[in-house]
Design a protein around this motif. Sequence first.
Motif, PDB file in Angstrom:
ATOM      1  N   ARG A  74      18.593  11.018   7.419  1.00 48.80           N
ATOM      2  CA  ARG A  74      19.364  12.006   6.672  1.00 48.80           C
ATOM      3  C   ARG A  74      20.372  12.645   7.616  1.00 48.80           C
ATOM      4  O   ARG A  74      20.032  12.982   8.752  1.00 48.80           O
ATOM      5  CB  ARG A  74      18.418  13.071   6.105  1.00 48.80           C
ATOM      6  CG  ARG A  74      19.019  13.974   5.052  1.00 48.80           C
ATOM      7  CD  ARG A  74      17.908  14.818   4.451  1.00 48.80           C
ATOM      8  NE  ARG A  74      17.254  15.644   5.450  1.00 48.80           N
ATOM      9  CZ  ARG A  74      17.207  16.977   5.406  1.00 48.80           C
ATOM     10  NH1 ARG A  74      17.785  17.637   4.421  1.00 48.80           N
ATOM     11  NH2 ARG A  74      16.577  17.655   6.338  1.00 48.80           N
ATOM     12  N   THR A  75      21.607  12.804   7.180  1.00 45.42           N
ATOM     13  CA  THR A  75      22.633  13.429   8.009  1.00 45.42           C
ATOM     14  C   THR A  75      23.246  14.622   7.272  1.00 45.42           C
ATOM     15  O   THR A  75      23.116  14.755   6.058  1.00 45.42           O
ATOM     16  CB  THR A  75      23.755  12.437   8.358  1.00 45.42           C
ATOM     17  OG1 THR A  75      24.423  12.023   7.159  1.00 45.42           O
ATOM     18  CG2 THR A  75      23.194  11.209   9.074  1.00 45.42           C
ATOM     19  N   ALA A  76      23.935  15.459   8.041  1.00 45.48           N
ATOM     20  CA  ALA A  76      24.562  16.666   7.495  1.00 45.48           C
ATOM     21  C   ALA A  76      26.039  16.427   7.224  1.00 45.48           C
ATOM     22  O   ALA A  76      26.879  17.285   7.494  1.00 45.48           O
ATOM     23  CB  ALA A  76      24.372  17.819   8.473  1.00 45.48           C
ATOM     24  N   SER A  78      27.862  16.562   4.732  1.00 43.38           N
ATOM     25  CA  SER A  78      28.555  17.479   3.819  1.00 43.38           C
ATOM     26  C   SER A  78      28.753  18.869   4.414  1.00 43.38           C
ATOM     27  O   SER A  78      29.406  19.717   3.797  1.00 43.38           O
ATOM     28  CB  SER A  78      27.779  17.594   2.503  1.00 43.38           C
ATOM     29  OG  SER A  78      26.483  18.148   2.733  1.00 43.38           O
ATOM     30  N   GLN A  79      28.200  19.105   5.608  1.00 46.74           N
ATOM     31  CA  GLN A  79      28.283  20.426   6.222  1.00 46.74           C
ATOM     32  C   GLN A  79      29.471  20.500   7.184  1.00 46.74           C
ATOM     33  O   GLN A  79      29.797  19.517   7.852  1.00 46.74           O
ATOM     34  CB  GLN A  79      26.993  20.739   6.983  1.00 46.74           C
ATOM     35  CG  GLN A  79      25.746  20.736   6.114  1.00 46.74           C
ATOM     36  CD  GLN A  79      25.857  21.735   4.981  1.00 46.74           C
ATOM     37  OE1 GLN A  79      26.136  22.919   5.199  1.00 46.74           O
ATOM     38  NE2 GLN A  79      25.641  21.265   3.754  1.00 46.74           N
ATOM     39  N   THR A  88      27.287  22.247  14.376  1.00 40.45           N
ATOM     40  CA  THR A  88      26.947  22.255  12.954  1.00 40.45           C
ATOM     41  C   THR A  88      25.801  23.239  12.795  1.00 40.45           C
ATOM     42  O   THR A  88      24.652  22.958  13.169  1.00 40.45           O
ATOM     43  CB  THR A  88      26.523  20.860  12.458  1.00 40.45           C
ATOM     44  OG1 THR A  88      27.597  19.941  12.645  1.00 40.45           O
ATOM     45  CG2 THR A  88      26.162  20.909  10.971  1.00 40.45           C
ATOM     46  N   SER A  90      22.816  25.497  11.309  1.00 38.34           N
ATOM     47  CA  SER A  90      21.700  25.139  10.426  1.00 38.34           C
ATOM     48  C   SER A  90      21.550  23.624  10.315  1.00 38.34           C
ATOM     49  O   SER A  90      21.162  23.094   9.269  1.00 38.34           O
ATOM     50  CB  SER A  90      21.884  25.755   9.028  1.00 38.34           C
ATOM     51  OG  SER A  90      21.915  27.164   9.099  1.00 38.34           O
ATOM     52  N   GLU A  93      18.435  22.072   8.827  1.00 39.66           N
ATOM     53  CA  GLU A  93      18.178  22.198   7.391  1.00 39.66           C
ATOM     54  C   GLU A  93      18.765  21.041   6.602  1.00 39.66           C
ATOM     55  O   GLU A  93      18.351  20.789   5.467  1.00 39.66           O
ATOM     56  CB  GLU A  93      18.757  23.509   6.872  1.00 39.66           C
ATOM     57  CG  GLU A  93      18.102  24.752   7.421  1.00 39.66           C
ATOM     58  CD  GLU A  93      18.659  26.008   6.780  1.00 39.66           C
ATOM     59  OE1 GLU A  93      19.385  25.882   5.776  1.00 39.66           O
ATOM     60  OE2 GLU A  93      18.364  27.111   7.278  1.00 39.66           O
ATOM     61  N   HIS A  94      19.733  20.345   7.179  1.00 45.17           N
ATOM     62  CA  HIS A  94      20.488  19.342   6.427  1.00 45.17           C
ATOM     63  C   HIS A  94      20.397  17.943   7.000  1.00 45.17           C
ATOM     64  O   HIS A  94      20.903  16.998   6.385  1.00 45.17           O
ATOM     65  CB  HIS A  94      21.966  19.751   6.381  1.00 45.17           C
ATOM     66  CG  HIS A  94      22.200  21.125   5.859  1.00 45.17           C
ATOM     67  ND1 HIS A  94      22.144  21.427   4.509  1.00 45.17           N
ATOM     68  CD2 HIS A  94      22.457  22.294   6.502  1.00 45.17           C
ATOM     69  CE1 HIS A  94      22.383  22.721   4.345  1.00 45.17           C
ATOM     70  NE2 HIS A  94      22.572  23.268   5.524  1.00 45.17           N
ATOM     71  N   SER A  95      19.751  17.785   8.136  1.00 44.26           N
ATOM     72  CA  SER A  95      19.777  16.504   8.833  1.00 44.26           C
ATOM     73  C   SER A  95      18.460  16.246   9.548  1.00 44.26           C
ATOM     74  O   SER A  95      17.754  17.187   9.938  1.00 44.26           O
ATOM     75  CB  SER A  95      20.924  16.512   9.859  1.00 44.26           C
ATOM     76  OG  SER A  95      20.916  15.357  10.666  1.00 44.26           O
ATOM     77  N   ARG A 189      12.996  16.196   4.197  1.00 43.15           N
ATOM     78  CA  ARG A 189      13.542  17.381   3.539  1.00 43.15           C
ATOM     79  C   ARG A 189      13.248  18.644   4.330  1.00 43.15           C
ATOM     80  O   ARG A 189      12.103  18.921   4.672  1.00 43.15           O
ATOM     81  CB  ARG A 189      12.953  17.508   2.140  1.00 43.15           C
ATOM     82  CG  ARG A 189      13.296  16.366   1.200  1.00 43.15           C
ATOM     83  CD  ARG A 189      12.437  16.440  -0.039  1.00 43.15           C
ATOM     84  NE  ARG A 189      11.009  16.356   0.306  1.00 43.15           N
ATOM     85  CZ  ARG A 189      10.027  16.606  -0.537  1.00 43.15           C
ATOM     86  NH1 ARG A 189      10.304  16.973  -1.774  1.00 43.15           N
ATOM     87  NH2 ARG A 189       8.768  16.493  -0.159  1.00 43.15           N
ATOM     88  N   PHE A 190      14.311  19.404   4.595  1.00 43.54           N
ATOM     89  CA  PHE A 190      14.217  20.703   5.267  1.00 43.54           C
ATOM     90  C   PHE A 190      13.121  20.738   6.329  1.00 43.54           C
ATOM     91  O   PHE A 190      12.172  21.496   6.270  1.00 43.54           O
ATOM     92  CB  PHE A 190      13.983  21.830   4.263  1.00 43.54           C
ATOM     93  CG  PHE A 190      14.035  23.198   4.917  1.00 43.54           C
ATOM     94  CD1 PHE A 190      15.100  23.552   5.707  1.00 43.54           C
ATOM     95  CD2 PHE A 190      13.018  24.108   4.755  1.00 43.54           C
ATOM     96  CE1 PHE A 190      15.152  24.796   6.313  1.00 43.54           C
ATOM     97  CE2 PHE A 190      13.058  25.351   5.358  1.00 43.54           C
ATOM     98  CZ  PHE A 190      14.129  25.693   6.138  1.00 43.54           C
TER      99      PHE A 190
END
Length: 221
Positions: A74-76, A78-79, A88, A90, A93-95, A189-190
Amino acid sequence: METHHDIPSITCYPSPIRSLDALSNEVLEDSRGAVYLLNSDGTVPSPDIETKVRVYWNAQFFFAVFQGRFLELRTAHSQPIDPKTGKTFSLWEHSDVYEMFIGMNTRAQRRYKEFQVGPDSRRLDIDVDSRNNEVRGDFKWLSGFRCKSLVDKSKSEWDCVMEIPWKAFGANYETQGEWNVNFCRASGRFHGDELLSWSPMGRGAKIFHQPGKFGRIVFQR
């Protein structure tokens, strides 16, 4: 009374590379001193997410090399990346992230630096103070650290190299004192589906922020 026999140790070897710009397969294939991350209860995780870490030093930098397998990443993407710091915020929380918590005499002083890297080389560095049972992070702190992630989807492997200048610590490998560290991996997830660490942290809030359980670094000179 706690002794060094209770504390996991990792050997930090002289670096086979001068800087991240000179990264080659030599450092990725070096197997000296590798330690493996464990589940929160200290058991060995599934081979599908096996993760190992090695550390190196030279006169300018401290290096940490993470190598892990994955089922998915999972990568961030969109952030936003902060234009002033390159961070980046947080990120965790996103990756998926590889994380390192490191400092001198951290087990006693409860002050340390946190470094996070995602599969797409997004990064976050934080100056952490966890005294008085609180975790306070200075997100404006700039360490000067760089990183590079290498993902091989055909082999389901994710490698990452962190390069941190000694000036980020205000000390170096020759300074008298005990260097403490923990290496972690958060996937899913998170920050929650898969939580691995070298020195197991258990579970609960602020799971990785337990400097009393950090290991120690032994510098080979």
